[in-house]
Write an enzyme that holds these catalytic residues in place. Structure first.
Site, PDB file in Angstrom:
ATOM      1  N   GLU A 114      -8.998   3.999  -2.913  1.00 43.78           N
ATOM      2  CA  GLU A 114      -7.702   3.855  -3.573  1.00 43.78           C
ATOM      3  C   GLU A 114      -7.872   3.177  -4.927  1.00 43.78           C
ATOM      4  O   GLU A 114      -8.940   2.664  -5.269  1.00 43.78           O
ATOM      5  CB  GLU A 114      -6.752   3.014  -2.698  1.00 43.78           C
ATOM      6  CG  GLU A 114      -6.611   3.545  -1.268  1.00 43.78           C
ATOM      7  CD  GLU A 114      -5.427   2.974  -0.523  1.00 43.78           C
ATOM      8  OE1 GLU A 114      -4.557   2.349  -1.152  1.00 43.78           O
ATOM      9  OE2 GLU A 114      -5.374   3.160   0.715  1.00 43.78           O
TER      10      GLU A 114
ATOM     11  N   HIS B  25      -3.803  13.907   0.719  1.00 47.60           N
ATOM     12  CA  HIS B  25      -4.105  12.963   1.801  1.00 47.60           C
ATOM     13  C   HIS B  25      -2.993  12.973   2.851  1.00 47.60           C
ATOM     14  O   HIS B  25      -3.262  13.088   4.057  1.00 47.60           O
ATOM     15  CB  HIS B  25      -4.278  11.550   1.231  1.00 47.60           C
ATOM     16  CG  HIS B  25      -4.354  10.483   2.291  1.00 47.60           C
ATOM     17  ND1 HIS B  25      -5.430  10.377   3.159  1.00 47.60           N
ATOM     18  CD2 HIS B  25      -3.497   9.487   2.640  1.00 47.60           C
ATOM     19  CE1 HIS B  25      -5.228   9.355   3.972  1.00 47.60           C
ATOM     20  NE2 HIS B  25      -4.071   8.805   3.692  1.00 47.60           N
TER      21      HIS B  25
ATOM     22  N   ARG C 161      -8.916   3.501  12.710  1.00 49.21           N
ATOM     23  CA  ARG C 161      -8.004   4.605  13.044  1.00 49.21           C
ATOM     24  C   ARG C 161      -7.526   4.559  14.482  1.00 49.21           C
ATOM     25  O   ARG C 161      -6.393   4.985  14.777  1.00 49.21           O
ATOM     26  CB  ARG C 161      -8.706   5.942  12.798  1.00 49.21           C
ATOM     27  CG  ARG C 161      -9.167   6.163  11.381  1.00 49.21           C
ATOM     28  CD  ARG C 161      -8.016   6.191  10.409  1.00 49.21           C
ATOM     29  NE  ARG C 161      -8.488   6.412   9.041  1.00 49.21           N
ATOM     30  CZ  ARG C 161      -7.719   6.250   7.969  1.00 49.21           C
ATOM     31  NH1 ARG C 161      -6.461   5.864   8.081  1.00 49.21           N
ATOM     32  NH2 ARG C 161      -8.213   6.462   6.767  1.00 49.21           N
TER      33      ARG C 161
ATOM     34  N   ASP D  50       0.857  -1.189   0.000  1.00 48.29           N
ATOM     35  CA  ASP D  50       0.000   0.000   0.000  1.00 48.29           C
ATOM     36  C   ASP D  50       0.893   1.238   0.000  1.00 48.29           C
ATOM     37  O   ASP D  50       1.705   1.423   0.915  1.00 48.29           O
ATOM     38  CB  ASP D  50      -0.882  -0.031   1.251  1.00 48.29           C
ATOM     39  CG  ASP D  50      -1.999   0.998   1.190  1.00 48.29           C
ATOM     40  OD1 ASP D  50      -2.382   1.405   0.083  1.00 48.29           O
ATOM     41  OD2 ASP D  50      -2.493   1.374   2.275  1.00 48.29           O
TER      42      ASP D  50
ATOM     43  N   ASP E 130      -9.296   0.371   1.300  1.00 49.38           N
ATOM     44  CA  ASP E 130      -8.353  -0.008   2.350  1.00 49.38           C
ATOM     45  C   ASP E 130      -9.005   0.325   3.696  1.00 49.38           C
ATOM     46  O   ASP E 130      -8.708   1.360   4.305  1.00 49.38           O
ATOM     47  CB  ASP E 130      -7.053   0.773   2.128  1.00 49.38           C
ATOM     48  CG  ASP E 130      -6.039   0.549   3.227  1.00 49.38           C
ATOM     49  OD1 ASP E 130      -6.071  -0.511   3.872  1.00 49.38           O
ATOM     50  OD2 ASP E 130      -5.213   1.460   3.444  1.00 49.38           O
TER      51      ASP E 130
ATOM     52  N   GLN F 147      -4.903   1.815  14.680  1.00 48.03           N
ATOM     53  CA  GLN F 147      -3.732   2.273  13.920  1.00 48.03           C
ATOM     54  C   GLN F 147      -2.920   3.324  14.679  1.00 48.03           C
ATOM     55  O   GLN F 147      -1.688   3.268  14.718  1.00 48.03           O
ATOM     56  CB  GLN F 147      -4.220   2.841  12.582  1.00 48.03           C
ATOM     57  CG  GLN F 147      -3.138   3.297  11.625  1.00 48.03           C
ATOM     58  CD  GLN F 147      -3.727   3.957  10.361  1.00 48.03           C
ATOM     59  OE1 GLN F 147      -4.929   3.928  10.147  1.00 48.03           O
ATOM     60  NE2 GLN F 147      -2.873   4.544   9.548  1.00 48.03           N
TER      61      GLN F 147
ATOM     62  N   THR G 178      -9.157  -5.822   3.119  1.00 52.50           N
ATOM     63  CA  THR G 178      -8.969  -4.877   2.023  1.00 52.50           C
ATOM     64  C   THR G 178      -9.859  -5.378   0.888  1.00 52.50           C
ATOM     65  O   THR G 178      -9.742  -6.534   0.492  1.00 52.50           O
ATOM     66  CB  THR G 178      -7.498  -4.862   1.565  1.00 52.50           C
ATOM     67  OG1 THR G 178      -6.659  -4.574   2.690  1.00 52.50           O
ATOM     68  CG2 THR G 178      -7.274  -3.840   0.466  1.00 52.50           C
TER      69      THR G 178
ATOM     70  N   LYS H  90      -5.132  -2.164   9.740  1.00 49.24           N
ATOM     71  CA  LYS H  90      -5.383  -2.342   8.312  1.00 49.24           C
ATOM     72  C   LYS H  90      -5.611  -3.808   7.929  1.00 49.24           C
ATOM     73  O   LYS H  90      -6.283  -4.076   6.929  1.00 49.24           O
ATOM     74  CB  LYS H  90      -4.166  -1.855   7.515  1.00 49.24           C
ATOM     75  CG  LYS H  90      -3.781  -0.406   7.757  1.00 49.24           C
ATOM     76  CD  LYS H  90      -4.644   0.531   6.957  1.00 49.24           C
ATOM     77  CE  LYS H  90      -4.037   1.926   6.892  1.00 49.24           C
ATOM     78  NZ  LYS H  90      -4.787   2.793   5.970  1.00 49.24           N
TER      79      LYS H  90
ATOM     80  N   GLU I 236     -10.457  12.366   6.854  1.00 53.32           N
ATOM     81  CA  GLU I 236     -10.283  13.705   6.293  1.00 53.32           C
ATOM     82  C   GLU I 236     -11.615  14.430   6.114  1.00 53.32           C
ATOM     83  O   GLU I 236     -11.724  15.619   6.377  1.00 53.32           O
ATOM     84  CB  GLU I 236      -9.577  13.609   4.934  1.00 53.32           C
ATOM     85  CG  GLU I 236      -8.165  13.078   5.019  1.00 53.32           C
ATOM     86  CD  GLU I 236      -7.677  12.614   3.650  1.00 53.32           C
ATOM     87  OE1 GLU I 236      -7.118  13.436   2.910  1.00 53.32           O
ATOM     88  OE2 GLU I 236      -7.870  11.424   3.316  1.00 53.32           O
TER      89      GLU I 236
ATOM     90  N   GLU J 166     -10.691   3.934   2.899  1.00 50.37           N
ATOM     91  CA  GLU J 166      -9.755   4.706   2.088  1.00 50.37           C
ATOM     92  C   GLU J 166     -10.019   4.354   0.631  1.00 50.37           C
ATOM     93  O   GLU J 166      -9.907   3.198   0.235  1.00 50.37           O
ATOM     94  CB  GLU J 166      -8.293   4.400   2.473  1.00 50.37           C
ATOM     95  CG  GLU J 166      -7.948   4.879   3.881  1.00 50.37           C
ATOM     96  CD  GLU J 166      -6.456   4.939   4.180  1.00 50.37           C
ATOM     97  OE1 GLU J 166      -5.687   4.216   3.527  1.00 50.37           O
ATOM     98  OE2 GLU J 166      -6.072   5.721   5.081  1.00 50.37           O
TER      99      GLU J 166
END
Lengths: 406, 406
Positions: B192, B124, B228, B117, B224, B231, B248, B244, B351, B190
């Site tokens: 991606e 970002h 949080r 990744d 992904d 993490q 996925t 994570k 975000e 996420e």
């Protein structure tokens, strides 16, 4: 237990050990082999004739199918092997399937599914913290609450004897204005223990500490080659990447957890007590009494002791799956560098030479901060077996080749 | 190019697209399929009868064997498919191998070898830096010199539609004295793009920027999923791990790089110029004009634009291998979260809600800081095709299931 083979009772590859690997010869395609003394038993061929259930999976070119069969099959396979090698009546059937060790070629013993590298050694993490973050606490605040780990590159795990090409990459010292590119100038080793996983699990189903050993088939010696200059520049904020991914070497023989029964020892002690999902009784949370030697060009430069590790392998496995991550057959996780409190028990050059500032002297009169082209690095190890015997863990070796110029 | 199928010329799954997936039906075992309109072509069955070389590999239950054949075979396969679907004379032979899309089950399209990744979006990375390291520089010093990346867990890459069980794990807010354990309370997405790699390479042999596209078979949409809170507590110093590794998700259809020819755009601009091994001409260093929608429970909450990404996929691949790391067929690397300069183009809830402090309003009148149990998250996307057409990238979706109590 005594074997009908002509072996000393305390031989490190006697019937108390029986490690598994994958071998080939001029007339045998790659298949599972079991080491006994200085012979390799063509286990699948012997088992097919002997009516043993695992015969078919032992004829595969990797251990993965056997890993898939799970703990009960591993126990049955071991019992069958012991019977064949200790019962004189089996001698005539088994002997034709023994190949002298010097006539075989050894292969990577399993297809690596996911590879995780932990950081379970307190002394190593402390030393690294002091070297790289001299102004902060040596251990990060999370270190004693969870076994820190990250995923490595499965596709570059190689078997002992594979040459290691010096990696190229970016580096930048704090004092330099911009990064530069070139061959790594701080190529290092990390002496680790690798745990080989079987008995695949489903997504969303954690494996607890008490069940973790049922998924631990065995161990390999593991050298986590590391380019310190590349690693130092790249690793914030998402961790090591190219500083590690060029190669990871493993020994060809997987020593089973069963063979390490007499090597189980209590952990050095965990304070604070970890969260409940990482707790277990002394049967499920344990260390291993494995004695390492790190050898560079024939000089023993360190003698790490695995019993100094802070986290149990079962805690690492429970942590790895507590979020619901599934296990696959052939998953590999490594302990992190094995370093103890004494300088001579440090498992990396980074620590042994304090980031190159205190070079090591080799027997040939040269000194080393980090590895030079042509250097041969070997890790070897043994553990106590039953009744004062030794269980050999063989060795993992690699020679540094010069960087390739494009 | 017009097809003999009854399709509008600008259909997003017309002959300009032809994505590959793996499908099964009641009477067809899992095998490679090619999407055309609202049908799936049983490519292997059609090709075997049509004398096409790739017929055998298209009958496999994953794309890996086709990935192994490399760029020339991919080009030949595409040309053969276009011929079959545009030449009226082929209609009688091909039509029996078309299966309506609503009659197939889609599978993970390839066995994931190594999964990396990246973190290639400047906006970002800047947003994350501001949120998590408010007192420092938003971007780390290395960010504009190399595409930062880390290895993720290949074994938990799942196909669109797979339920996502809320992970459990450790978390500790800076203000709390000790970590606690429980279901993640900051579950995120996420948005991606995933790049699917073929044409395996040998250990020690880097792939340069100019050759990188020969190893890029195609792309999938990729979510992904990220916890949080887990993490934030675990990721120093070795990067994301359990935050994570629980799942996925990827879209079932791999859109080839060939189908994205008209979507190639210049990068936004790189300053400073990267080191020579990351440089290339405009043919080898490029962005992609892919338009995303992030949908939660039917509400479009964001519209990220892939063209805002800082690093080219070819630079990511060249960086990944510059240390000599080999590529395997089925390697997957992801771009990192796609976020642009405008708030509505941010590709994560972290975000979009500024770490939960500015909740989003959904059309059903509820608000979200992070994901709740039962939430359905879908990423969908399209790119420009030749002559004003659109190339559809399908979607990747998942529903959040409650954490499992042991």
């Amino acid at each position: 237990m005594t074997t009908w083979l002509d072996l000393p009772a305390d031989h490190p590859y006697g019937v108390d050990n029986l490690p598994y690997g994958v071998f080939s010869t001029a007339d045998r395609t790659p298949r599972v082999g079991v080491r006994i003394g200085d012979w390799v038993l063509d286990a699948g061929a012997a088992a097919e004739l002997g009516g043993m259930e695992s015969g078919e999976v032992w004829l595969q070119p990797s251990l993965n199918a056997f890993l898939a069969e799970g703990r009960d099959a591993w126990t049955a396979g071991r019992a069958w092997l012991v019977e064949q090698l200790t019962n004189e009546a089996r001698r005539d059937s088994i002997e034709p399937h023994l190949v002298p060790l010097d006539q075989v070629r050894m292969h990577l013993p399993f297809e690596v599914a996911d590879y995780v590298d932990f950081y379970a050694g307190e002394h190593h993490a402390t030393n690294v913290g002091k070297i790289f973050r001299p102004d902060g606490d040596a251990l990060t605040p999370n270190w004693k609450h969870l076994p820190i780990g990250y995923h490595g590159r499965s596709g570059t795990v190689v078997v002992s004897g594979t040459d290691i090409v010096r990696p190229q990459g970016q580096r930048k010292a704090p004092s330099e204005p911009a990064p530069t590119f070139g061959p790594s100038i701080r190529l290092d080793i990390e002496a680790e223990l690798g745990f080989v996983v079987g008995g695949a699990t489903a997504l969303g189903e954690p494996v607890g500490v008490a069940e973790a050993a049922d998924h631990l088939f065995g161990v390999t010696l593991l050298n986590d080659w590391s380019a310190r200059d590349i690693q130092a520049w790249e690793y914030v904020p998402l961790g090591p990447f190219l500083g590690k991914s060029f190669a990871t070497s493993v020994s060809p023989w997987v020593v089973t957890l069963d063979a390490l029964e007499a090597a189980r020892v209590p952990l050095p002690g965990q304070d604070p007590q970890p969260l409940p999902y990482l707790r277990g009784d002394e049967r499920s949370v344990f260390g291993l009494d494995i004695h390492y030697e790190v050898v560079i060009n024939g000089t023993v430069v360190a003698r790490p002791e695995y019993r100094d590790m802070y986290w149990s392998p079962t805690q690492m496995l429970a942590h790895l799956t507590v979020n619901g991550a599934s296990l696959r057959n052939g998953d590999l996780f490594a302990s992190g560098t094995i370093s103890g409190p004494q300088k001579e028990t440090r498992g990396s050059l980074l620590e042994l030479t304090w980031n190159g500032t205190e070079p090591l002297s080799l027997d040939d009169g040269t000194t080393r901060g980090f590895l030079e082209d042509g250097d041969v690095v070997t890790l070897r190890a043994w553990a106590p077996g039953p009744g004062g015997s030794r269980v050999g863990l063989d060795e993992v070796t690699g020679t540094i080749q010069p960087a390739r110029q494009r």
